[in-house]
Design an enzyme around this catalytic site. Structure first.
Site, PDB file in Angstrom:
ATOM      1  N   ASP A 138      18.455  15.423  -2.134  1.00  0.00           N
ATOM      2  CA  ASP A 138      17.326  14.987  -1.295  1.00  0.00           C
ATOM      3  C   ASP A 138      17.573  13.604  -0.703  1.00  0.00           C
ATOM      4  O   ASP A 138      17.064  13.285   0.374  1.00  0.00           O
ATOM      5  CB  ASP A 138      16.036  14.902  -2.127  1.00  0.00           C
ATOM      6  CG  ASP A 138      15.551  16.250  -2.586  1.00  0.00           C
ATOM      7  OD1 ASP A 138      15.390  17.125  -1.714  1.00  0.00           O
ATOM      8  OD2 ASP A 138      15.327  16.436  -3.800  1.00  0.00           O
ATOM      9  N   HIS A 181       3.627  17.127  -4.428  1.00  0.00           N
ATOM     10  CA  HIS A 181       3.939  16.726  -5.806  1.00  0.00           C
ATOM     11  C   HIS A 181       3.253  15.413  -6.176  1.00  0.00           C
ATOM     12  O   HIS A 181       3.842  14.564  -6.847  1.00  0.00           O
ATOM     13  CB  HIS A 181       5.455  16.587  -6.001  1.00  0.00           C
ATOM     14  CG  HIS A 181       6.221  17.857  -5.757  1.00  0.00           C
ATOM     15  ND1 HIS A 181       6.937  18.100  -4.614  1.00  0.00           N
ATOM     16  CD2 HIS A 181       6.360  18.970  -6.521  1.00  0.00           C
ATOM     17  CE1 HIS A 181       7.494  19.300  -4.665  1.00  0.00           C
ATOM     18  NE2 HIS A 181       7.169  19.845  -5.817  1.00  0.00           N
ATOM     19  N   ASP A 198      16.714  29.214   2.389  1.00  0.00           N
ATOM     20  CA  ASP A 198      17.461  28.308   1.505  1.00  0.00           C
ATOM     21  C   ASP A 198      18.821  28.930   1.156  1.00  0.00           C
ATOM     22  O   ASP A 198      19.846  28.250   1.163  1.00  0.00           O
ATOM     23  CB  ASP A 198      16.681  28.072   0.196  1.00  0.00           C
ATOM     24  CG  ASP A 198      15.330  27.421   0.412  1.00  0.00           C
ATOM     25  OD1 ASP A 198      15.201  26.224   0.166  1.00  0.00           O
ATOM     26  OD2 ASP A 198      14.392  28.122   0.851  1.00  0.00           O
ATOM     27  N   THR A 202      10.906  23.103   1.400  1.00  0.00           N
ATOM     28  CA  THR A 202      10.714  24.563   1.369  1.00  0.00           C
ATOM     29  C   THR A 202       9.239  24.928   1.194  1.00  0.00           C
ATOM     30  O   THR A 202       8.747  25.869   1.824  1.00  0.00           O
ATOM     31  CB  THR A 202      11.545  25.189   0.232  1.00  0.00           C
ATOM     32  OG1 THR A 202      12.919  24.892   0.457  1.00  0.00           O
ATOM     33  CG2 THR A 202      11.374  26.700   0.174  1.00  0.00           C
TER      34      THR A 202
HETATM   35  P1  AMP Z   1       8.206  15.995  -1.635  1.00  0.00           P
HETATM   36  O1  AMP Z   1       8.074  14.561  -1.270  1.00  0.00           O
HETATM   37  O2  AMP Z   1       7.208  16.439  -2.653  1.00  0.00           O
HETATM   38  O3  AMP Z   1       8.264  16.896  -0.457  1.00  0.00           O
HETATM   39  O4  AMP Z   1       9.588  16.097  -2.395  1.00  0.00           O
HETATM   40  C1  AMP Z   1      10.809  15.668  -1.852  1.00  0.00           C
HETATM   41  C2  AMP Z   1      11.928  16.506  -2.459  1.00  0.00           C
HETATM   42  O5  AMP Z   1      11.901  16.364  -3.875  1.00  0.00           O
HETATM   43  C3  AMP Z   1      11.758  18.006  -2.193  1.00  0.00           C
HETATM   44  O6  AMP Z   1      13.014  18.581  -2.117  1.00  0.00           O
HETATM   45  C4  AMP Z   1      11.048  18.504  -3.422  1.00  0.00           C
HETATM   46  O7  AMP Z   1      11.346  19.834  -3.669  1.00  0.00           O
HETATM   47  C5  AMP Z   1      11.602  17.598  -4.511  1.00  0.00           C
HETATM   48  N1  AMP Z   1      10.598  17.349  -5.543  1.00  0.00           N
HETATM   49  C6  AMP Z   1       9.776  16.292  -5.677  1.00  0.00           C
HETATM   50  N2  AMP Z   1       8.983  16.408  -6.754  1.00  0.00           N
HETATM   51  C7  AMP Z   1       9.304  17.570  -7.327  1.00  0.00           C
HETATM   52  C8  AMP Z   1       8.851  18.257  -8.489  1.00  0.00           C
HETATM   53  N3  AMP Z   1       7.897  17.745  -9.255  1.00  0.00           N
HETATM   54  N4  AMP Z   1       9.409  19.449  -8.769  1.00  0.00           N
HETATM   55  C9  AMP Z   1      10.381  19.980  -7.981  1.00  0.00           C
HETATM   56  N5  AMP Z   1      10.847  19.362  -6.888  1.00  0.00           N
HETATM   57  C10 AMP Z   1      10.334  18.190  -6.555  1.00  0.00           C
HETATM   58 MG    MG Z   2      14.729  18.878  -1.044  1.00  0.00          MG
HETATM   59 MG    MG Z   3      15.789  22.347  -0.667  1.00  0.00          MG
END
Ligand code: AMP
Ligand code: MG
Ligand code: MG
Length: 314
Positions: free
Chosen positions: A249, A200, A55, A126
């Site tokens: 994102d 998440h 990262d 990540t």
């Molecule tokens: P995911 O669908 O969970 O892979 O999330 C998509 C993007 O949103 C990634 O960059 C995750 O790090 C971020 N993200 C989603 N939910 C969270 C959370 N509760 N805390 C931190 N980052 C999140």
């Molecule tokens: Mg991301």
């Molecule tokens: Mg990232």
């Protein structure tokens, strides 16, 4: 004069971003191969939000390359990093001949650098990168003009990594509003497949998906990866009725999805805006689809939607 210096700014930005994202992909693969991830937790007590050497190194390369090539540009990256002296050889000066060869949509011929914000997620997914789900990882570079996601690059460094030698791994998708999306092929499916978070998941996210009565749910990492599934038709909608996802994102994936006629909004059907002072969190969640976006919005339960603050665009 080189072709790149005579092209309109949006074309030069996306062309450079393709080359820079590819370079970031090589950095990400090398760090994994060397096994030097050096993980730190940035989420605070009890929250799993890892940051790796990939990262950090990928963001340094992307930001320094953009700032060198487009002096004065505003770049917002996910990682909070100390300023670092970058050697010339770490600056990516390449271009995508494919991007340089296109006709710029007339409405973006004369954009001004001061209206541009580039949103960078150096490694999206990540968590999955650290857990070995390598094809969930993407590099995201989104170009916003006056707050609108106009250009996007998604690089997937581990595409084909199980079957191809290292020099053939990875692929890059890009798009510009008014022009289209490139680097993928869309195949329509008759099944209702919903893709959502792997790491998440919340009760509200699950309830929202259930209300849409999917034939199948694909739980995968990364916003970039989920939008790739939409672009290719392997999923019909990306649904995340929760906080947590950020502007870096969604900017690049949204630009490509919109360039091919799809839609990405919050759970209230409001668009996100991407100017430099905007809140980083996408508090209204995410509903994205290649087609039939309205169907998914209408099925978000009101009680869940009302918990998610929408961001009224200025
Ligand atoms: P995911 O669908 O969970 O892979 O999330 C998509 C993007 O949103 C990634 O960059 C995750 O790090 C971020 N993200 C989603 N939910 C969270 C959370 N509760 N805390 C931190 N980052 C999140
Ligand atoms: Mg991301
Ligand atoms: Mg990232």
């Amino acid at each position: 004069m080189a072709a790149s210096s005579t092209s309109p700014l949006i074309i030069r930005l996306v062309s450079a971003s393709v080359a820079i994202a590819n370079r970031a992909g090589s950095i990400i693969r090398k760090i994994m191969k060397d096994g030097s991830l050096n993980i730190v937790q940035k989420g605070g007590e009890g929250i799993f939000d890892p940051q790796t050497e990939a990262d950090r190194r990928a963001q340094h390369c992307i930001v320094a390359s953009l700032m060198t090539r487009f002096p004065g540009i505003t770049v917002i990256g996910e990682e909070e990093l100390e300023k670092e002296k970058i050697e010339d050889r770490q600056i990516e000066m390449g271009d995508s001949q494919e991007v340089l060869g296109v006709q710029c949509p007339p409405q973006y011929q004369d954009i001004d650098l001061k209206d541009v914000v580039v949103w960078v997620d150096p490694v999206d997914g990540t968590t999955e990168y650290t857990q070995g789900y390598l094809d969930h990882v993407t590099v995201l570079i989104g170009v916003a003009v006056k707050g609108v996601a106009v250009g996007g690059v998604i690089h997937q460094p581990y595409f084909n990594y199980k079957t191809s030698p290292v020099e053939e791994q990875g692929r890059t998708m890009w798009g510009i509003l008014g022009l289209g999306g490139f680097g993928f092929e869309h195949k329509e499916s008759s099944k209702r497949v919903i893709t959502t978070t792997r790491s998440h998941l919340t009760e509200d996210v699950q309830k929202t998906i259930d209300a849409m009565k999917p034939d199948e749910i694909l739980r995968v990492g990364g916003a970039g990866h989920k939008v790739i599934l939409l672009l290719e038709g392997r999923a019909s909608a990306y649904v995340f009725a929760s906080l947590g996802c950020k502007k870096w994102d969604t900017c690049a994936p949204e630009a490509i999805l919109h360039a091919v006629g799809g839609k990405l909004t919050d759970c209230h059907n409001n668009s996100y805006v991407y100017h430099k002072d905007v809140e980083h969190r996408n508090t209204g969640g995410v509903v994205a689809a290649y087609s039939n976006h309205d169907f998914y919005i209408q099925r978000v339960p009101t009680s869940i939607r009302d918990k998610l603050p929408t961001q009224v665009s200025e």
